[in-house]
Design a protein around this motif. Structure first.
Motif, PDB file in Angstrom:
ATOM      1  N   VAL A  54      36.813  22.578   1.719  1.00  0.00           N
ATOM      2  CA  VAL A  54      36.126  21.885   2.822  1.00  0.00           C
ATOM      3  C   VAL A  54      36.588  20.440   2.909  1.00  0.00           C
ATOM      4  CG1 VAL A  54      33.890  21.019   3.609  1.00  0.00           C
ATOM      5  CG2 VAL A  54      34.120  23.400   2.865  1.00  0.00           C
ATOM      6  N   GLN A  55      36.681  19.787   1.735  1.00  0.00           N
ATOM      7  CA  GLN A  55      37.128  18.389   1.721  1.00  0.00           C
ATOM      8  C   GLN A  55      38.557  18.267   2.227  1.00  0.00           C
ATOM      9  OE1 GLN A  55      36.427  17.307  -2.354  1.00  0.00           O
ATOM     10  NE2 GLN A  55      34.233  16.932  -2.043  1.00  0.00           N
ATOM     11  N   ARG A  56      39.405  19.235   1.827  1.00  0.00           N
ATOM     12  CA  ARG A  56      40.785  19.208   2.306  1.00  0.00           C
ATOM     13  C   ARG A  56      40.852  19.371   3.824  1.00  0.00           C
ATOM     14  NH1 ARG A  56      43.777  23.143  -2.158  1.00  0.00           N
ATOM     15  NH2 ARG A  56      43.880  21.607  -3.852  1.00  0.00           N
ATOM     16  N   LYS A  57      40.063  20.300   4.354  1.00  0.00           N
ATOM     17  CA  LYS A  57      40.053  20.520   5.797  1.00  0.00           C
ATOM     18  C   LYS A  57      39.552  19.286   6.539  1.00  0.00           C
ATOM     19  CE  LYS A  57      39.575  25.551   5.637  1.00  0.00           C
ATOM     20  NZ  LYS A  57      38.729  26.724   5.952  1.00  0.00           N
ATOM     21  N   GLU A  58      38.529  18.634   5.979  1.00  0.00           N
ATOM     22  CA  GLU A  58      38.013  17.413   6.607  1.00  0.00           C
ATOM     23  C   GLU A  58      39.073  16.310   6.592  1.00  0.00           C
ATOM     24  OE1 GLU A  58      34.487  16.550   4.428  1.00  0.00           O
ATOM     25  OE2 GLU A  58      33.199  17.875   5.652  1.00  0.00           O
ATOM     26  N   ALA A  59      39.763  16.188   5.436  1.00  0.00           N
ATOM     27  CA  ALA A  59      40.819  15.174   5.326  1.00  0.00           C
ATOM     28  C   ALA A  59      41.951  15.483   6.298  1.00  0.00           C
ATOM     29  CB  ALA A  59      41.347  15.109   3.890  1.00  0.00           C
ATOM     30  N   LEU A  60      42.308  16.771   6.413  1.00  0.00           N
ATOM     31  CA  LEU A  60      43.363  17.173   7.339  1.00  0.00           C
ATOM     32  C   LEU A  60      42.967  16.877   8.782  1.00  0.00           C
ATOM     33  CD1 LEU A  60      46.062  18.575   7.862  1.00  0.00           C
ATOM     34  CD2 LEU A  60      44.843  20.769   7.865  1.00  0.00           C
ATOM     35  N   ALA A  61      41.701  17.150   9.109  1.00  0.00           N
ATOM     36  CA  ALA A  61      41.231  16.878  10.468  1.00  0.00           C
ATOM     37  C   ALA A  61      41.303  15.393  10.777  1.00  0.00           C
ATOM     38  CB  ALA A  61      39.800  17.395  10.634  1.00  0.00           C
ATOM     39  N   ARG A  62      40.917  14.556   9.787  1.00  0.00           N
ATOM     40  CA  ARG A  62      41.001  13.103  10.008  1.00  0.00           C
ATOM     41  C   ARG A  62      42.453  12.660  10.187  1.00  0.00           C
ATOM     42  NH1 ARG A  62      36.851  13.161   6.006  1.00  0.00           N
ATOM     43  NH2 ARG A  62      38.385  12.752   4.352  1.00  0.00           N
TER      44      ARG A  62
END
Length: 205
Positions: A54-62
């Motif tokens: 989830v954290q990776r996906k959030e970082a990728l989205a940012r």
């Protein structure tokens, strides 16, 4: 001494406390999440890996959002450069199209105010032209072609003028005629770009 708050500060504090409370209610601690997973018959031991994903996906989205912003800014800058360059060349082309010649003379390099119709072989001559509507604050790239009686270009001058300070501008190009230059009717042309702005015939004896 107890610090006193203004009504505005109190309003801001109340708003901030409310936001923090809402955030606290929205966030779940680890034990609550594990309990929910168990109720859904999902393995709670995968919680840590799921949180990392989830954290990776959030970082990728940012990062993607930042990249989109950079791309949009780059495209806007490129468009501005292209438009600016196009306008510059259009203005430059329009400026060059206005240039005309109001006077031209063929003289010896040592100008005595004459306008020679004929010169001798081996003479050092100059073609002096007065330009009108010259672009003030710029330089001009000019070309002179010297054509012999057969129409062949036997010599070419290419040069930049000094910085032009007045719309009426005197310029010149020079040619040392060879001692064996062909006799007969010659022509000298002055050009701006591909356009002949003035030309003059003369005889070589």
């Amino acid at each position: 001494m107890e610090r006193r708050l203004t009504a505005q500060q109190l309003e801001q504090i109340v708003g901030e406390v409310g936001r923090l409370a809402d955030r606290q209610q929205a966030e779940l601690d680890r034990s609550e999440v594990q309990k929910i997973l168990q109720e859904l018959n999902l393995p709670p031991e995968l919680l840590d890996e799921a949180m990392v994903q989830v954290q990776r996906k959030e970082a990728l989205a940012r990062q993607q959002q930042r990249n989109r912003g950079i791309a949009i800014a780059s495209i806007a800058a490129l468009v501005a450069i292209v438009i600016g360059t196009g306008m510059f060349f259009q203005t430059r082309s329009s400026s060059l199209a206005k240039i005309t010649a109001t006077q031209d003379r063929i003289t010896l390099v040592q100008d005595n105010g004459e306008n020679l119709q004929a010169v001798d072989r081996g003479a050092a001559i100059a073609y002096r032209v007065t330009l009108n509507d010259a672009p003030v604050g710029e330089t001009l790239n000019l070309t002179c072609n010297w054509l012999d009686p057969t129409g062949k270009v036997v010599h070419t001058n290419r040069y930049d003028t000094k910085n032009i300070t007045t719309p009426v501008w005197n310029t010149q190009c020079r040619y040392q005629l060879p001692a064996n230059a062909a006799t007969g009717a010659w022509i000298v042309q002055m050009k701006v770009g591909d356009r002949i702005i003035e030309q003059s015939p003369f005889d070589v004896n």
